[in-house]
Design an enzyme around this catalytic site. Structure first.
Site, PDB file in Angstrom:
ATOM      1  CB  CYS A  79      -0.945  -0.056   1.378  1.00  0.00           C
ATOM      2  SG  CYS A  79      -1.942   1.482   1.279  1.00  0.00           S
ATOM      3  CB  CYS A 231      -5.294   3.281  -4.907  1.00  0.00           C
ATOM      4  SG  CYS A 231      -4.121   1.768  -4.878  1.00  0.00           S
TER       5      CYS A 231
END
Length: 325
Positions: A79, A231
């Site tokens: 991430c 993201c």
């Protein structure tokens, strides 16, 4: 009492849980239950997109290890937005400005960067490896071993797609219309993250608009989460696809400005290196500190009376930065 740090990168929200500060670290099933409970929004709790778990590294070199538990309890390979916030946390904890962090697939280089604005600390993180082979996703039944700017009639009747894993799997399309950015993205994202014959493990779906040279807008339907404000790995993979498909629109010696519903990041793409990678630079904002008993973490117990919150003022500075864009 132990602390969870409520953080965000481009309004991709997380709670950092430093297990090295606990008497007894949570086991896998406890972490899954914690994410499923603590990431849900309710009347007294803001929720989040995932839990960022910090542990001791499993080998010498990295300062710490990061595990990403999505809101649905699934484990993400990486991430990018979360790694920036973990980098800040570990930097402040250790006093180091440049180091590596262990993730599921690789030890990644991270560093403190110049503030994006007054009161908006920024950090730089490596996004790699960069993979195109279908086994990295996996995908099947699409007629390709790798997908770079290809029409995929089984998925959509008018868009072209690129599939890049970094190592999170991403399906990318450059679009012109707002309808594609909203309705089409949502439909494809939901379909490919339900039971389907093309991406059986699901896939992050990113739609991008080219705003100009070295400038993109990216919106993501994230596997295990749904629509997100941003993201990090998606914006990185999309930047890499931008360099591959539209080289006339990029000066690789300059950063790419990537706008998203939660703000903006910068990326530097290194597609021709022996080890292709992307540098992701963006905010690491600490919103507040949540204090509660360690036993409540193990039980995933969340009640209005079992925690206290100490807020920061960093969101005011971040909002001023976003409004200035």
């Amino acid at each position: 009492m132990v602390d969870l740090i409520h953080v965000h990168g481009s309004h991709n929200h997380f709670y950092i849980l430093d297990q090295t500060e606990l008497n007894t670290p949570l086991v896998h099933d406890e972490l899954v239950a914690l994410a499923q409970k603590f990431c849900q929004k309710n009347a007294f709790w803001p929720g989040a997109d995932g839990i960022l778990v910090v542990d001791e590294p499993t080998h010498s070199g990295p300062v710490g290890k990061m595990t990403v538990v999505n809101a649905d309890g699934s484990i993400a390979s990486m991430c990018g937005n979360g790694l920036r916030t973990v980098t800040r946390y570990l930097s402040e904890k250790t006093g180091q400005k440049e180091f590596t962090v262990e993730t599921a697939e690789a030890d990644l280089r991270v560093a403190q960067a110049a503030d994006f604005a007054k009161g908006v600390p920024a950090f730089s993180v490596e996004i790699s490896p960069v993979l195109f082979n279908k086994e990295a996703f996996p995908f099947d039944n699409l007629g390709f071993d790798n997908i770079v700017n290809e029409k995929l009639p089984a998925i959509n009747d008018h868009l072209s797609f690129t599939a890049i894993a970094v190592p999170n799997p991403h399906l990318i399309s450059f679009v012109d219309s707002d309808q594609d950015l909203k309705e089409t993205l949502g439909e494809i994202g939901q379909r490919l993250n339900g039971k389907n014959q093309y991406f059986p493990d699901g896939v992050n779906v990113n739609f991008a608009k080219i705003l100009g040279p070295n400038k993109l807008f990216v919106r993501t339907f994230e596997r295990g989460v749904g629509f997100t404000n941003a993201c990090g790995t998606g914006m990185s993979a999309t930047s890499f696809a931008f360099a591959l498909i539209h080289p006339e629109m990029i000066d690789l010696s300059q950063s790419i400005s990537v706008f998203n519903p939660g703000g903006m990041v910068k990326t530097n793409v290194h597609p021709n290196a022996e080890h292709p990678w992307i540098e992701l630079i963006g905010n690491a904002t600490f919103l507040d500190k949540v204090s509660l008993d360690e036993s409540d973490l193990h039980q995933a117990k969340l009640e209005e009376s079992n925690f206290t919150i100490t807020k920061t003022n960093e969101e005011t500075a971040y909002q001023a930065f976003v409004e200035s864009l």
